[in-house]
Design an enzyme around this catalytic site. Sequence first.
Site, PDB file in Angstrom:
ATOM      1  N   ASP A 108      24.857  57.437  -0.791  1.00  0.00           N
ATOM      2  CA  ASP A 108      23.790  57.771  -1.728  1.00  0.00           C
ATOM      3  C   ASP A 108      22.788  56.624  -1.654  1.00  0.00           C
ATOM      4  O   ASP A 108      23.119  55.507  -1.246  1.00  0.00           O
ATOM      5  CB  ASP A 108      24.310  57.975  -3.166  1.00  0.00           C
ATOM      6  CG  ASP A 108      23.286  58.732  -4.018  1.00  0.00           C
ATOM      7  OD1 ASP A 108      22.129  58.889  -3.563  1.00  0.00           O
ATOM      8  OD2 ASP A 108      23.622  59.154  -5.137  1.00  0.00           O
TER       9      ASP A 108
HETATM   10  C1  BGC Z   1      20.480  60.566  -5.870  1.00  0.00           C
HETATM   11  C2  BGC Z   1      20.800  61.543  -4.753  1.00  0.00           C
HETATM   12  C3  BGC Z   1      19.558  61.802  -3.937  1.00  0.00           C
HETATM   13  C4  BGC Z   1      19.047  60.469  -3.400  1.00  0.00           C
HETATM   14  C5  BGC Z   1      17.808  60.597  -2.555  1.00  0.00           C
HETATM   15  C6  BGC Z   1      19.797  59.312  -5.348  1.00  0.00           C
HETATM   16  O1  BGC Z   1      19.331  58.548  -6.394  1.00  0.00           O
HETATM   17  O2  BGC Z   1      21.660  60.241  -6.561  1.00  0.00           O
HETATM   18  O3  BGC Z   1      21.308  62.737  -5.276  1.00  0.00           O
HETATM   19  O4  BGC Z   1      19.842  62.710  -2.924  1.00  0.00           O
HETATM   20  O5  BGC Z   1      18.741  59.634  -4.503  1.00  0.00           O
HETATM   21  O6  BGC Z   1      16.723  60.952  -3.320  1.00  0.00           O
END
Ligand code: BGC
Length: 746
Positions: free
Chosen positions: A263
Amino acid sequence: MTKMLISTLLLMMTTNVQARQLPTYLDESKPVEERIEDALSRMTLDEKIAVIHAQSKFSSPGVKRLGFPDFWTDDGPHGVRPDVLWDEWVQAGQSNDSCVAFPALTCLAATWNPEMARIYGENLGEEALYRDKDMILGPGVNIYRTPLGGRNFEYMGEDPWLASRMVVPYIQGMQSKGVAACVKHYALNNDEEYRHQVNVIVSDRALHEIYLPAFKAAVTEAGTWGIMGAYNLYKDQHNCHNDVMLNQILKRDWQYDGVVVSDWGGCHDTEEAIKNGLDLEFGSWTDGLMMGKTNAYDLYYLADPYKQLIKEGKYTTKELDDKVRRVLRLFFRTTMNRQKPYGFLCSESHYEAALRIAQEGIVLLKNEKMKALKNETLLPLKQPKRILVVGENAIKMMTVGGGSSSLKVQREILPLDGIRDRFKDCEVDFARGYVGDTVQSYNGVTVGRSLYETRSASELTAEAVEKACQADVVIFIGGLNKSNHQDCEGFDRKEFGLPYGQDQLIEALVKANPRLVYVNISGNAVAMPWLAKVPAIVQGWFIGSESGEALASVLAGDVNPSGKLPFTWHQQLNDCGAHALHTYPGTWREDYKIIDEEYKEGIYVGYRWTDKQNIKPLFAFGHGLSYTTFKLGKVIADKTQMTTNDQISFKVNVTNTGTCAGAETVQLYISDKEASVDRPVKELKAFGKVFLQPGESRDVTLTIGRDALSFYDEATHAWVAEPGTFEALVGTASDKITTKCSFELK
Ligand code: BGC
């Protein structure tokens, strides 16, 4: 004739020469694994290191020298997020990245229709293809454990079986277009508060029975090409480089051959990332702009620091090669797949799909007969002359905000506009009623309509009440929104009740006019202290581009609602296990760096908890009404005894006994009558949705095998189906079991 022969021979020779010259990795006639090995053998250390970490906010490099293009990801999961700048979160301001917003995943889950999930995945995949995205960051399948969870709207509810059945076709649909799914957030990211610091403590049994099944189905049944590690910790290790989660469960036990993506900012340690299964690092907080350095991507945990350790001899390329193989496999599945179809953006077929899913996911929670209406129900609306719409959510765009799932849509039909359009022949008036959050922008995406308001709360209430007295029907469109501490990433809700004084307003409105329909817009349950007074309640979710049209069609009865709740709607917060046992949000350790959140309720999540404690929810898991009525016959099993290698089928006849066409979902719950361990009162193990004309009858057959009877045995780390008596409970909601039968497992 001779001429023809010569040219054929020449052609054969050139093709042969070409074939001989074509390197194996480019030879599409060769098995993919051979092509991967060949490409790997040609890559330098620098090239290998480059492909396992980002080069911008949402892209990682390919291998230019060998002809592998760059790899592009994007959020997810409800539409393709607008492009952001190369190294900043703010949107790039392109004019070609407006998309169709599909309904949020809670709504998809509420359709209880896997066919809708397939359509969802295919259509979103086509939008991604058009936008040149190789991977969509979604779907999300974290279990709804508390109604405070800020991201529940992005997930598929509380039940592992329902979420599993819905996630598989979504992934298959998307990947059939050559676009990788990236299932998130693996795992135990069940609330947002302190998401980077939460260490989840959970029994093995709850982990395997509740929190992992949907991820497992995504891997072993759908064959997802991507999976995203979660921010939080498990067994004191971050999930983006967690030995148990990634090496043992995902890659060893489930034989996952795809890529583990961190993530964004979820990677914290080079050596753990090397050893514990992270394959592709994104979003680490080494942003060059903030740190005053250029090309900060080289500072990523899996970039220069990793290369250095290899050079020092601390690591060979063993782990690196495994990561690169997976990334190359992803390339061959996506960027190097020449069979990919063409994509479309904002096509009519995408809008149609978004509309159908929204209409099927809307849940009619309550529709009471009213004396004032000669014992008829308020819904569907019966040709009213004057409709009053009240509430900020009737005029607020919900596709903007809420975190990474925020979108830039080509269009979003607002509820008020949808209602005005559908009820052209009547007078539709509007009263704001309350002021919630007037901010309507996210990462530079702004919304046209201003929500600025100067009147006080009492002035707004007075206006709404006065207008309500004149109306034939009042439609209150309220609930939550996508602002911080509502349904929003990065925060949880602070209260179970409705925000912005809506409870008082509803009380005042229903007093002024009892013909009140409450439409709740949210991804979560909310308290309803006024429930007994309000005759009709609709759960409207966040349903994307076609919101207004979908809602209006259900209110008007053009569409007969058939959605069912994918979670238990508690009366109060303490009716939920996590809160009753005071386990949320956890306990800080002395150094205030980690907060331990112990899932003390174990496997008793959602209806498993309320069943066990004998608590009556406001609306049960699986509940959802219709404008017609259905009658379920007696369930008939095809056998009374089965062995662990057998399957058993249950047949039940469903009749539409009402006056309009509609759909009913038959739900099969299993109850284990004799077990050596504590088991839930019942668990959903199969379901089937059937569409029937008035008077029509059909048999629905639901088949299960030993898996449906098994529990996870912590001692042997295996699934066990113990011989004994089981009960098949069949009904139309978890609290509406109308027929049952017993059978034996030998
Ligand atoms: C989120 C993810 C997301 C990623 C990219 C993170 O903060 O938890 O779900 O895909 O950002 O935007």
